[in-house]
Design a protein around this motif. Structure first.
Motif, PDB file in Angstrom:
ATOM      1  N   LEU A 114      -6.286  -1.133   5.526  1.00 58.28           N
ATOM      2  CA  LEU A 114      -4.845  -1.239   5.746  1.00 58.28           C
ATOM      3  C   LEU A 114      -4.414  -1.097   7.195  1.00 58.28           C
ATOM      4  O   LEU A 114      -3.252  -1.363   7.514  1.00 58.28           O
ATOM      5  N   GLY A 115      -5.313  -0.693   8.079  1.00 58.51           N
ATOM      6  CA  GLY A 115      -4.952  -0.529   9.487  1.00 58.51           C
ATOM      7  C   GLY A 115      -4.197  -1.715  10.068  1.00 58.51           C
ATOM      8  O   GLY A 115      -3.174  -1.531  10.733  1.00 58.51           O
ATOM      9  N   PRO A 116      -4.652  -2.951   9.816  1.00 58.95           N
ATOM     10  CA  PRO A 116      -3.941  -4.107  10.374  1.00 58.95           C
ATOM     11  C   PRO A 116      -2.509  -4.274   9.834  1.00 58.95           C
ATOM     12  O   PRO A 116      -1.696  -4.947  10.458  1.00 58.95           O
ATOM     13  N   SER A 117      -2.198  -3.656   8.720  1.00 58.43           N
ATOM     14  CA  SER A 117      -0.851  -3.774   8.126  1.00 58.43           C
ATOM     15  C   SER A 117       0.048  -2.594   8.455  1.00 58.43           C
ATOM     16  O   SER A 117       1.218  -2.580   8.088  1.00 58.43           O
ATOM     17  N   ARG A 118      -0.496  -1.596   9.168  1.00 59.84           N
ATOM     18  CA  ARG A 118       0.257  -0.362   9.433  1.00 59.84           C
ATOM     19  C   ARG A 118       1.612  -0.619  10.086  1.00 59.84           C
ATOM     20  O   ARG A 118       2.643  -0.132   9.618  1.00 59.84           O
ATOM     21  N   ALA A 119       1.652  -1.379  11.154  1.00 64.00           N
ATOM     22  CA  ALA A 119       2.911  -1.585  11.883  1.00 64.00           C
ATOM     23  C   ALA A 119       3.958  -2.259  10.988  1.00 64.00           C
ATOM     24  O   ALA A 119       5.119  -1.845  10.975  1.00 64.00           O
ATOM     25  N   ALA A 120       3.566  -3.265  10.229  1.00 69.28           N
ATOM     26  CA  ALA A 120       4.514  -3.972   9.368  1.00 69.28           C
ATOM     27  C   ALA A 120       5.053  -3.044   8.281  1.00 69.28           C
ATOM     28  O   ALA A 120       6.258  -3.046   7.989  1.00 69.28           O
ATOM     29  N   ILE A 121       4.176  -2.252   7.676  1.00 69.22           N
ATOM     30  CA  ILE A 121       4.606  -1.323   6.630  1.00 69.22           C
ATOM     31  C   ILE A 121       5.521  -0.249   7.213  1.00 69.22           C
ATOM     32  O   ILE A 121       6.584   0.056   6.667  1.00 69.22           O
ATOM     33  N   GLN A 122       5.128   0.302   8.359  1.00 71.41           N
ATOM     34  CA  GLN A 122       5.939   1.335   9.004  1.00 71.41           C
ATOM     35  C   GLN A 122       7.320   0.795   9.379  1.00 71.41           C
ATOM     36  O   GLN A 122       8.342   1.442   9.129  1.00 71.41           O
ATOM     37  N   GLN A 123       7.363  -0.400   9.960  1.00 73.46           N
ATOM     38  CA  GLN A 123       8.645  -1.007  10.339  1.00 73.46           C
ATOM     39  C   GLN A 123       9.522  -1.241   9.118  1.00 73.46           C
ATOM     40  O   GLN A 123      10.732  -0.970   9.143  1.00 73.46           O
ATOM     41  N   ASN A 124       8.943  -1.742   8.043  1.00 73.69           N
ATOM     42  CA  ASN A 124       9.738  -2.034   6.855  1.00 73.69           C
ATOM     43  C   ASN A 124      10.252  -0.750   6.196  1.00 73.69           C
ATOM     44  O   ASN A 124      11.405  -0.694   5.778  1.00 73.69           O
ATOM     45  N   LEU A 125       9.412   0.268   6.119  1.00 73.02           N
ATOM     46  CA  LEU A 125       9.875   1.541   5.557  1.00 73.02           C
ATOM     47  C   LEU A 125      11.005   2.133   6.392  1.00 73.02           C
ATOM     48  O   LEU A 125      11.988   2.650   5.844  1.00 73.02           O
ATOM     49  N   ALA A 126      10.877   2.060   7.700  1.00 72.81           N
ATOM     50  CA  ALA A 126      11.929   2.560   8.586  1.00 72.81           C
ATOM     51  C   ALA A 126      13.235   1.801   8.340  1.00 72.81           C
ATOM     52  O   ALA A 126      14.306   2.410   8.217  1.00 72.81           O
ATOM     53  N   LEU A 127      13.133   0.492   8.224  1.00 72.67           N
ATOM     54  CA  LEU A 127      14.314  -0.334   7.978  1.00 72.67           C
ATOM     55  C   LEU A 127      14.948   0.007   6.629  1.00 72.67           C
ATOM     56  O   LEU A 127      16.163   0.227   6.539  1.00 72.67           O
ATOM     57  N   LEU A 128      14.142   0.072   5.581  1.00 77.29           N
ATOM     58  CA  LEU A 128      14.662   0.362   4.243  1.00 77.29           C
ATOM     59  C   LEU A 128      15.332   1.726   4.160  1.00 77.29           C
ATOM     60  O   LEU A 128      16.313   1.895   3.432  1.00 77.29           O
ATOM     61  N   CYS A 129      14.799   2.711   4.898  1.00 79.55           N
ATOM     62  CA  CYS A 129      15.306   4.088   4.812  1.00 79.55           C
ATOM     63  C   CYS A 129      16.269   4.459   5.931  1.00 79.55           C
ATOM     64  O   CYS A 129      16.778   5.584   5.963  1.00 79.55           O
ATOM     65  N   GLY A 130      16.525   3.536   6.859  1.00 76.10           N
ATOM     66  CA  GLY A 130      17.449   3.823   7.955  1.00 76.10           C
ATOM     67  C   GLY A 130      16.928   4.861   8.924  1.00 76.10           C
ATOM     68  O   GLY A 130      17.672   5.702   9.407  1.00 76.10           O
ATOM     69  N   LEU A 131      15.622   4.790   9.202  1.00 73.56           N
ATOM     70  CA  LEU A 131      14.974   5.762  10.090  1.00 73.56           C
ATOM     71  C   LEU A 131      14.365   5.075  11.299  1.00 73.56           C
ATOM     72  O   LEU A 131      13.962   3.913  11.218  1.00 73.56           O
ATOM     73  N   PRO A 132      14.221   5.809  12.416  1.00 77.72           N
ATOM     74  CA  PRO A 132      13.398   5.283  13.500  1.00 77.72           C
ATOM     75  C   PRO A 132      11.933   5.262  13.044  1.00 77.72           C
ATOM     76  O   PRO A 132      11.513   6.105  12.240  1.00 77.72           O
ATOM     77  N   GLU A 133      11.167   4.310  13.531  1.00 82.13           N
ATOM     78  CA  GLU A 133       9.760   4.192  13.128  1.00 82.13           C
ATOM     79  C   GLU A 133       8.967   5.470  13.356  1.00 82.13           C
ATOM     80  O   GLU A 133       8.067   5.789  12.583  1.00 82.13           O
ATOM     81  N   LYS A 134       9.300   6.219  14.416  1.00 80.67           N
ATOM     82  CA  LYS A 134       8.546   7.441  14.701  1.00 80.67           C
ATOM     83  C   LYS A 134       8.778   8.523  13.642  1.00 80.67           C
ATOM     84  O   LYS A 134       8.101   9.535  13.636  1.00 80.67           O
ATOM     85  N   ARG A 135       9.725   8.302  12.720  1.00 74.47           N
ATOM     86  CA  ARG A 135       9.991   9.248  11.632  1.00 74.47           C
ATOM     87  C   ARG A 135       9.328   8.820  10.325  1.00 74.47           C
ATOM     88  O   ARG A 135       9.608   9.352   9.268  1.00 74.47           O
TER      89      ARG A 135
END
Length: 170
Positions: A114-135
């Protein structure tokens, strides 16, 4: 002098989800389609991250679990996008005067990596939850061959009061 009591408090929630993997099913994680020859066998799209996250959010308010709202024996939910589940649950969180402050998820899956998908998953979760990616913390683990036909996620959320709603709760 006694400390002044406040009705606003920080909350945490915990959830987990798992699904068997099978040929002919898509693999969705955090609302992102991950290329794989197998995917989650589930009534919905089987997104273990969004399911675990939704259960974590519900648990912070003792509101049951996603099966209480989207039962897997009800045909109207067949093939449901887990994003919809999360949207409904996030509205319940907001209705209680809170918002996500941070989330962490641990996904166990032997393959694909899953390493290659980390950034996309992190960005989408941040967007869905209204959070900065670092959270949004993501950890990917394998089962070391113990559960090669299985995907699992454990999630924790930290919830904080919505600042402009503080007066509504007193």
């Amino acid at each position: 002098m006694a400390e002044k009591s406040t009705t606003a408090q920080l909350l945490i929630g915990y959830g987990e989800d798992s699904h068997r993997l099978g040929q002919g099913h898509e693999l969705w994680l955090g609302g992102v389609h991950v290329e794989s020859d197998r995917g989650a066998i589930a009534h919905s799209d089987g997104d273990v991250i969004l399911h675990a996250l939704s259960d974590a959010l519900l648990s912070a308010f003792a509101l049951g679990d996603i099966g209480s709202y989207f039962p897997d024996n009800d045909p109207k939910w067949k093939g449901l996008e887990s994003r919809v589940i999360l949207e409904v649950v996030l509205q319940k969180v907001r209705d209680n005067g809170y918002r996500p402050g941070q989330l962490v998820a641990v996904v166990m899956l032997d393959r694909p990596k899953l390493g290659p998908s980390r950034a996309a998953i992190q960005q989408n979760l941040a967007l869905l939850c209204g959070l900065p990616e670092k959270r949004v913390g993501l950890t990917f683990k394998t089962s070391e061959g113990l559960a090669p036909d299985h995907v699992q996620c454990r999630a924790m959320v930290y919830l904080e009061p919505i600042p402009d709603r503080q007066g509504d709760k007193g």
